[in-house]
Write a protein that holds these residues in place. Structure first.
Motif, PDB file in Angstrom:
ATOM      1  N   UNK A   4     -20.211  -0.950  17.315  1.00 43.26           N
ATOM      2  CA  UNK A   4     -20.053  -1.992  18.343  1.00 43.26           C
ATOM      3  C   UNK A   4     -21.371  -2.672  18.700  1.00 43.26           C
ATOM      4  N   UNK A   5     -22.264  -2.764  17.719  1.00 43.57           N
ATOM      5  CA  UNK A   5     -23.506  -3.494  17.949  1.00 43.57           C
ATOM      6  C   UNK A   5     -23.355  -4.947  17.499  1.00 43.57           C
ATOM      7  N   UNK A   6     -22.213  -5.258  16.895  1.00 42.38           N
ATOM      8  CA  UNK A   6     -22.014  -6.592  16.354  1.00 42.38           C
ATOM      9  C   UNK A   6     -20.510  -6.860  16.286  1.00 42.38           C
ATOM     10  N   UNK A   7     -20.104  -8.101  16.548  1.00 44.00           N
ATOM     11  CA  UNK A   7     -18.702  -8.495  16.458  1.00 44.00           C
ATOM     12  C   UNK A   7     -18.448  -9.154  15.091  1.00 44.00           C
ATOM     13  N   UNK A   8     -17.351  -8.781  14.416  1.00 42.04           N
ATOM     14  CA  UNK A   8     -17.026  -9.467  13.160  1.00 42.04           C
ATOM     15  C   UNK A   8     -16.526 -10.883  13.439  1.00 42.04           C
ATOM     16  N   UNK A   9     -16.435 -11.710  12.415  1.00 45.31           N
ATOM     17  CA  UNK A   9     -15.988 -13.098  12.551  1.00 45.31           C
ATOM     18  C   UNK A   9     -14.566 -13.154  13.121  1.00 45.31           C
ATOM     19  N   UNK A  10     -13.706 -12.230  12.654  1.00 47.03           N
ATOM     20  CA  UNK A  10     -12.332 -12.203  13.158  1.00 47.03           C
ATOM     21  C   UNK A  10     -11.677 -10.882  12.769  1.00 47.03           C
ATOM     22  N   UNK A  11     -10.529 -10.604  13.398  1.00 52.99           N
ATOM     23  CA  UNK A  11      -9.733  -9.426  13.062  1.00 52.99           C
ATOM     24  C   UNK A  11      -8.416  -9.871  12.450  1.00 52.99           C
ATOM     25  N   UNK A  12      -7.871  -9.077  11.519  1.00 54.68           N
ATOM     26  CA  UNK A  12      -6.532  -9.321  10.986  1.00 54.68           C
ATOM     27  C   UNK A  12      -5.716  -8.040  11.169  1.00 54.68           C
ATOM     28  N   UNK A  13      -4.387  -8.158  11.207  1.00 55.26           N
ATOM     29  CA  UNK A  13      -3.571  -6.949  11.219  1.00 55.26           C
ATOM     30  C   UNK A  13      -3.139  -6.677   9.780  1.00 55.26           C
ATOM     31  N   UNK A  14      -3.109  -5.400   9.421  1.00 61.15           N
ATOM     32  CA  UNK A  14      -2.856  -5.011   8.038  1.00 61.15           C
ATOM     33  C   UNK A  14      -1.665  -4.067   7.969  1.00 61.15           C
ATOM     34  N   UNK A  15      -0.704  -4.369   7.075  1.00 63.04           N
ATOM     35  CA  UNK A  15       0.436  -3.490   6.868  1.00 63.04           C
ATOM     36  C   UNK A  15       0.034  -2.350   5.933  1.00 63.04           C
ATOM     37  N   UNK A  16       0.515  -1.139   6.218  1.00 62.83           N
ATOM     38  CA  UNK A  16       0.196   0.026   5.386  1.00 62.83           C
ATOM     39  C   UNK A  16       1.486   0.677   4.923  1.00 62.83           C
ATOM     40  N   UNK A  17       1.564   1.023   3.651  1.00 63.20           N
ATOM     41  CA  UNK A  17       2.719   1.677   3.061  1.00 63.20           C
ATOM     42  C   UNK A  17       2.282   2.889   2.254  1.00 63.20           C
ATOM     43  N   UNK A  18       3.116   3.958   2.207  1.00 61.22           N
ATOM     44  CA  UNK A  18       2.938   5.033   1.237  1.00 61.22           C
ATOM     45  C   UNK A  18       3.738   4.641   0.009  1.00 61.22           C
ATOM     46  N   UNK A  19       3.195   4.890  -1.193  1.00 63.68           N
ATOM     47  CA  UNK A  19       3.892   4.469  -2.409  1.00 63.68           C
ATOM     48  C   UNK A  19       5.276   5.091  -2.510  1.00 63.68           C
ATOM     49  N   UNK A  20       5.452   6.313  -1.984  1.00 63.48           N
ATOM     50  CA  UNK A  20       6.751   6.989  -1.985  1.00 63.48           C
ATOM     51  C   UNK A  20       7.844   6.165  -1.326  1.00 63.48           C
ATOM     52  N   UNK A  21       7.446   5.349  -0.342  1.00 66.58           N
ATOM     53  CA  UNK A  21       8.437   4.577   0.387  1.00 66.58           C
ATOM     54  C   UNK A  21       8.493   3.123  -0.086  1.00 66.58           C
ATOM     55  N   UNK A  22       7.760   2.788  -1.151  1.00 64.63           N
ATOM     56  CA  UNK A  22       7.798   1.431  -1.711  1.00 64.63           C
ATOM     57  C   UNK A  22       9.014   1.324  -2.611  1.00 64.63           C
ATOM     58  N   UNK A  23       9.832   0.315  -2.390  1.00 67.77           N
ATOM     59  CA  UNK A  23      11.050   0.145  -3.190  1.00 67.77           C
ATOM     60  C   UNK A  23      10.761  -0.559  -4.501  1.00 67.77           C
TER      61      UNK A  23
END
Ligand SMILES: [Zn+2]
Length: 84
Positions: free
Chosen positions: A65-84
């Motif tokens: 927390x000594x520096x702020x990034x340009x922006x934040x994004x939200x990221x979806x996470x999946x386990x391969x076992x549950x990938x159709x």
């Protein structure tokens, strides 16, 4: 910098910029427009050690927390076992 691809042996590497995903513990940092050399044959990418060190240092500053990034994004996470 590498003169030929260590992965496939191809000698044609092209300067490009790419998106680099850096991991620090459980935290991820996406860095856009990172310079690299890309193998024309297999797509393997090579980065200058100095470039990687700068990304690592930047990520450490953000993580502490000594520096702020340009922006934040939200990221979806999946386990391969549950990938159709
Ligand atoms: Zn290659």
């Amino acid at each position: 910098m590498t003169e030929q691809c260590a992965f496939c042996g191809n000698k044609h590497l092209t300067p490009k910029t790419t998106r680099y995903l850096h991991q620090h513990d459980e935290q991820l940092l996406i860095v856009e427009g990172v310079p690299c050399l890309e193998c024309d044959f297999c797509g393997e990418q090579y980065f200058e050690i100095d470039v990687l060190k700068r990304i690592e240092a930047d990520h450490r500053e953000i993580a502490e927390h000594r520096r702020e990034p340009a922006r934040y994004v939200s990221v979806a996470v999946e386990a391969f076992d549950s990938v159709r």
